[in-house]
Design a protein around this motif. Structure first.
Motif, PDB file in Angstrom:
ATOM      1  N   HIS A 105       7.202  20.637  -1.453  1.00 31.04           N
ATOM      2  CA  HIS A 105       6.043  21.366  -0.937  1.00 31.04           C
ATOM      3  C   HIS A 105       5.379  22.097  -2.087  1.00 31.04           C
ATOM      4  N   VAL A 131       3.776  24.744  -2.362  1.00 28.96           N
ATOM      5  CA  VAL A 131       3.890  26.201  -2.409  1.00 28.96           C
ATOM      6  C   VAL A 131       5.340  26.651  -2.317  1.00 28.96           C
ATOM      7  N   SER A 132       6.046  26.147  -1.315  1.00 30.66           N
ATOM      8  CA  SER A 132       7.403  26.648  -1.112  1.00 30.66           C
ATOM      9  C   SER A 132       8.424  25.923  -1.973  1.00 30.66           C
ATOM     10  N   VAL A 152      10.130  17.969   0.884  1.00 27.47           N
ATOM     11  CA  VAL A 152       9.343  17.504   2.029  1.00 27.47           C
ATOM     12  C   VAL A 152       8.820  16.095   1.735  1.00 27.47           C
ATOM     13  N   LEU A 153       8.354  15.459   2.773  1.00 27.73           N
ATOM     14  CA  LEU A 153       7.669  14.182   2.600  1.00 27.73           C
ATOM     15  C   LEU A 153       6.273  14.482   2.053  1.00 27.73           C
ATOM     16  N   ARG A 212       2.455  14.769   1.462  1.00 31.66           N
ATOM     17  CA  ARG A 212       1.422  14.750   2.487  1.00 31.66           C
ATOM     18  C   ARG A 212       0.690  13.412   2.556  1.00 31.66           C
ATOM     19  N   ASP A 244      12.064  12.875   7.072  1.00 34.86           N
ATOM     20  CA  ASP A 244      10.971  13.429   7.872  1.00 34.86           C
ATOM     21  C   ASP A 244      10.037  12.348   8.399  1.00 34.86           C
ATOM     22  N   GLN A 253       7.573  11.533  11.864  1.00 38.84           N
ATOM     23  CA  GLN A 253       6.110  11.519  11.759  1.00 38.84           C
ATOM     24  C   GLN A 253       5.525  10.153  12.057  1.00 38.84           C
ATOM     25  N   ALA A 306      -5.535  13.450   8.910  1.00 39.24           N
ATOM     26  CA  ALA A 306      -4.321  14.237   8.693  1.00 39.24           C
ATOM     27  C   ALA A 306      -3.125  13.557   9.332  1.00 39.24           C
ATOM     28  N   SER A 307      -1.951  13.938   8.861  1.00 36.59           N
ATOM     29  CA  SER A 307      -0.733  13.269   9.324  1.00 36.59           C
ATOM     30  C   SER A 307      -0.464  13.569  10.786  1.00 36.59           C
ATOM     31  N   LEU A 308       0.405  12.758  11.386  1.00 38.08           N
ATOM     32  CA  LEU A 308       0.836  13.007  12.758  1.00 38.08           C
ATOM     33  C   LEU A 308       1.811  14.180  12.768  1.00 38.08           C
ATOM     34  N   ALA A 309       1.986  14.776  13.936  1.00 39.74           N
ATOM     35  CA  ALA A 309       2.922  15.884  14.046  1.00 39.74           C
ATOM     36  C   ALA A 309       4.348  15.367  13.920  1.00 39.74           C
ATOM     37  N   TYR A 310       5.211  16.239  13.436  1.00 33.39           N
ATOM     38  CA  TYR A 310       6.629  15.909  13.324  1.00 33.39           C
ATOM     39  C   TYR A 310       7.274  16.063  14.688  1.00 33.39           C
ATOM     40  N   ALA A 311       7.908  15.007  15.177  1.00 28.56           N
ATOM     41  CA  ALA A 311       8.582  15.082  16.473  1.00 28.56           C
ATOM     42  C   ALA A 311      10.087  15.017  16.239  1.00 28.56           C
ATOM     43  N   PHE A 312      10.736  16.153  16.487  1.00 29.33           N
ATOM     44  CA  PHE A 312      12.171  16.269  16.229  1.00 29.33           C
ATOM     45  C   PHE A 312      12.968  15.185  16.960  1.00 29.33           C
TER      46      PHE A 312
END
Ligand code: SF4
Ligand code: SF4
Lengths: 632, 273
Positions: free
Chosen positions: B12, B14-15, B19-20, B22, B61, B65, B170-176
């Motif tokens: 990421h 910033v953090s 992560v995958l 973007r 991830d 997604q 934009a990407s799809l939401a992450y579905a747990f």
């Protein structure tokens, strides 16, 4: 004499037949509740507490509409008393007593009065918030039973009767059996389902004086996450939706409904009922704004949410989770829990978040802040102020939780005022600074339980490193998560809202504010402080301590209207005809106050965002700082 | 229609969390839409992810997604992923290979898709924002971003490698729940491991670059000098300020501007000019 002897048995027999019919109808309905999943219910405790829950908790809500309260007391009291007394007349000694029949007649007469009161709400014109449909015949059934019963009992009392008795008895039977029949899918269902729901309520804490408002943690190992179809709800939730009397009190309290967004909590509950039961009579109340017709399949295994299903996704995402509906519901239904269960399925299983909410939730998951901003920048608002970090100190009396508002330029002003007040009062405090992550409130309300739980665990681990007596925060959403929802993840904290803490400092003489008598102010209660946590007094007491002229809005305290900022509604941004904050600001303007006092970063942002605002929006900390500075 | 999405271990911005990237999440969305258009959403023919590296956890991830399956070529740290990827892709022969235009937080050389396209002898279409079936059977229609909202439509026949531009949806939401159900298949590559090229990197703390002051007026008022120093006299200030113009004039100005920056094609058909 001979001719009416059997009638003293037939009449009580009618009531017993009604009871039997009601029982059959209940059993048929209960077969539907049983498709729900298992739920732990303390039956004995619940049943023992039932009268108290009804007479105290339900009455507290019902009494807000004095007409409805009186109407219900008369008609329900009369109906129960008359039916019980008649049923007992199956005992020969009572059946022989003319005085007893007089008593029965009296009870039926009371019911008749009540039935007229019921009818007067619906005829000639129905009150707008009520539903029509089967409810429109209820007054006639009641009246038939009550008048038939009164006459029959009177005739039995005077001992004549003769030819009239069969007719009066037939009238009573028509009404009475009709009422019993309506227990399955008509208006009388509320009596049976409502009573059972009170005993088996999924949030018993509500009746023991605690604000039982924390969302229940979801087991992330469960085979299916959240609710896709009626059968995914627990059986006592299905029961609770059946208790709905379609009174529409939730509808007139709902901010999304008022703003013309496609949400009507009454319709939502009725859609859950109709989704479960394909044979349910058609809905006859106000529609979802926008007027979408119900479509899609029905049944315990039918998909509930979808553009082509019973409930449109926009309906689901319009909810601000403000709990106004729950607060107003006389049947103690938990609408927000239903909304969140449905959202959990959409988010966790389908990734079907509203398009605009995907970005913030993704950032929250990946970076611990919904805006994707660097965590160390959270303390930037305090540039120039001395803000001690927990990492340097290891311990402090008070841990100041900054929350998401700290990134906001406008809200930074509030936090600076708060920090200066704490300094002034020599409070030993520190912040987590870059170690503070979002509480996960946004993710949880939007159904992303996985992200919430991950953030909760991280925050609990961080907090475990330090020693502090209390957490103080100016953000009621953070307060609710930390105080009520983190205990389930191993974090029992004493959490105090800044208004309560400031009041404490004033009362202890550590802050000596001057008075600002020239300002007139009205206080807007944040939902997550007032309704979720029952705190309405401290903020008002602080305002009174600085001598402001305080006026109340028509809706205030636990019945206040939401600013539109909760439950992820601002990021979901479902279009409506109006904006919720505009409506609330207009209500504030009605008071004529020059200042709207707020106590929450979301309220600040939402109300500040209203165009053509006449009143200033100031946090209580800002007003208090001004008073303290004026007092020097 | 077989669709592969190349996945890389990212961070990421910033953090710094793993992560995958973007762009790859956006590539998945394009792949899912394309799969829907061809009706290959379920089962073995659905779009899949491909990762080469020591650990697939960082790209897991992608399962939440939109992808149901990730193929993981297990490589030791520091090994060049291109030979293994090329070998695997040559064997599985996806019709479309999607990748981010560059990684995020890793090497970020941006060269892997080009190296793969060369190794597979396929065309590479850079910076796409959408991929859809073409009008003729067997063709694909790709929209390439030229920056500033300008697009170029390309129609290709046959297998292709495409890189994704940040302007893509934009990407799809992450579905747990989906992530839980997805599968990661580990594969041992047979290609000889080759050490990756050492990318010379130097780390420096971030510092905002000072603005270059062009044509600072020697004299002028303090306000003018400030304007010059803060770059306010740059591109933004070079426009014309029209106060309350006639609608036609305003429209002409806007069109002229759009032509100047290349969003609208130059006007060549005006009869009298
Ligand atoms: S919680 Fe608030 S917004 Fe949601 S349905 Fe209830 S009243 Fe409406
Ligand atoms: S949900 Fe409650 S408040 Fe709303 S209509 Fe039903 S009973 Fe009334």
């Amino acid at each position: 004499m001979h001719s009416f002897m059997p009638l003293t048995t037939v009449f009580p027999g009618l009531v017993w037949a009604m009871a039997a019919l009601a029982l059959v109808q209940t059993a048929r309905r209960a077969a539907l509740w049983r498709v729900g999943s298992a739920a732990p219910v303390a039956w004995l405790h619940g049943l023992a507490r039932l009268p108290r829950r009804y007479l105290v908790d339900v009455h507290h809500v019902v009494a807000r509409d004095p007409y409805a309260s009186r109407m219900h007391a008369v008609v329900a009291g009369g109906l129960l008393a008359a039916s019980l007394l008649t049923a007992l007349a199956i005992l020969p000694p009572l059946a022989q007593s003319r005085a007893y029949w007089l008593l029965v007649a009296l009870a039926f007469a009371v019911t008749a009065v009540g039935s007229v009161l019921v009818g007067a709400r619906r005829y000639p014109a129905k009150q707008k918030r009520l539903s029509a449909g089967r409810f429109q015949i209820l007054p006639f059934l009641l009246l038939a039973y009550a008048v038939g019963g009164t006459l029959t009992a009177l005739l039995l009392a005077v001992g004549t009767g003769g030819i009239a008795l069969p007719f009066t008895l037939a009238l009573a039977a028509a009404g009475g059996l009709g009422l019993a029949f309506e227990v399955r899918q008509g208006p009388m269902r509320h009596a049976v389902a409502g009573a059972l729901h009170l005993a088996a309520h999924p949030r018993p804490g509500r009746f023991e004086g605690r604000p039982d408002t924390a969302l229940q943690p979801l087991d992330l190992e469960a085979p299916r996450l959240g609710a896709e179809m009626p059968a995914d709800f627990t059986w006592n939730r299905l029961l609770s939706y059946d208790a709905c009397v379609s009174c529409g009190r939730c509808e007139i309290a709902c901010p999304a409904f008022a703003a013309g967004q496609p949400l009507n909590p009454k319709r939502l509950i009725q859609d859950l009922v109709a989704g479960l039961n394909p044979a349910e009579p058609p809905y006859a109340g106000n529609p979802y704004p926008g007027g979408r017709e119900a479509e899609g399949e029905r049944g315990p295994l039918a998909r509930l949410i979808g553009p082509d299903a019973r409930i449109h996704p926009d309906t689901l995402w319009s909810c601000t989770t403000c709990r106004a509906c729950v607060e107003e519901c006389p049947m103690m239904i938990e609408h927000v829990d239903a909304v969140v269960s449905l959202r959990r399925y959409q988010t966790l299983e389908r990734g079907a978040l509203p398009e605009k909410a995907i970005g913030p939730v993704t950032e929250l998951r990946q970076s611990g802040d919904a805006g994707g901003r660097p965590l160390p920048a959270r303390t930037d608002f305090a540039a120039g102020l001395d803000l001690p970090l927990m990492a340097d100190r290891g311990q402090a009396d008070v841990l100041l939780w900054l929350g998401e508002g700290a990134y906001d330029l406008r809200y930074g002003r509030t936090l600076r005022a708060l920090v200066r007040l704490l300094r002034q009062a020599n409070v030993d405090f520190a912040v987590l600074g870059p170690e503070e992550r979002d509480t996960g409130d946004l993710a949880r309300r939007l159904g992303d339980e996985a992200t919430f739980q991950a953030l909760a665990r991280e925050n609990v681990a961080t907090l475990a490193k330090y020693r502090f007596a209390r957490i103080v925060t100016a953000d009621p959403h953070a307060l609710h998560a930390l105080r009520n929802e983190y205990p389930a993840f191993g974090g029992p904290y004493t959490v105090v809202h800044h208004t309560a803490f400031l009041l404490e400092l004033i009362r202890a003489g550590r802050l000596t504010p001057g008075r600002l008598p020239d300002l007139s102010v009205t206080y807007h209660d944040p939902c997550y402080l007032a309704r979720y946590n029952g705190e309405t007094e401290a903020p008002r007491a602080v305002l009174d301590a600085i001598g402001l002229a305080r006026v109340e809005m028509a809706r205030s305290g636990k019945r206040a209207m939401c600013c539109g900022g909760g439950g992820g509604a601002p990021v979901s941004d479902i279009p409506g005809e109006r904006r919720i904050p505009d409506l609330r600001m207009a209500q504030a303007a009605e008071t004529g106050a020059g200042v709207v006092a707020v106590a929450c970063p979301s309220c600040t942002a939402m109300l500040e965002g209203v165009t053509d605002r006449k009143a200033e929006v100031r946090d209580i900390a800002e007003l208090l700082l001004q008073a303290v500075e004026a007092g020097r | 229609m077989k669709i592969a999405v190349l996945l890389s271990a990212g961070r990421h911005p910033v953090s710094g969390a793993a992560v995958l990237p973007r762009l790859e999440a956006q590539a998945i969305r394009i792949a899912v839409r394309l799969g829907e258009a061809f009706g290959v959403l379920d089962g073995g023919s659905a779009p899949f992810g491909l990762h080469a590296g020591p650990d697939a956890a960082t790209v897991a991830d992608a399962l939440g997604q939109g992808l149901a399956r990730i193929e993981h070529l297990v490589l030791p740290e520091g090994v060049d992923p291109v030979p293994a990827l090329a070998e695997h892709l040559a064997a599985t022969a996806p019709d479309v290979i999607l990748a981010g235009r560059r990684g995020q937080g890793g090497g970020e050389s941006g060269i892997v898709p080009y190296a793969l396209a060369a190794a597979l002898d396929r065309p590479l279409i850079a910076d796409v924002v959408s991929v859809a079936p073409g009008d003729e059977a067997g063709t694909l229609r790709l929209d390439q971003s030229l920056g500033r909202g300008a697009l170029r439509r390309v129609v290709v026949r046959g297998p292709v490698v495409a890189t994704v531009h940040p302007d893509a949806p934009a990407s799809l939401a992450y579905a747990f729940g989906r992530a839980r159900r997805g599968t990661i298949v580990s594969l041992e590559p047979t290609a000889e491991p080759v050490a990756g090229p050492a990318i010379p990197v130097e780390e420096r703390p971030y510092r905002r670059r000072p603005k270059i002051v062009k044509g600072a007026p020697a004299g002028g008022s303090a306000a003018e000098r400030l304007k010059a120093a803060t770059g306010e006299s740059g591109a933004a200030a070079s426009g014309r300020l029209l106060v309350d113009p006639a609608p036609e004039e305003a429209a002409r100005e806007i069109l002229a501007y759009l032509r100047r920056v290349g969003v609208v094609a130059p006007d060549s058909t005006r009869p009298n000019s």
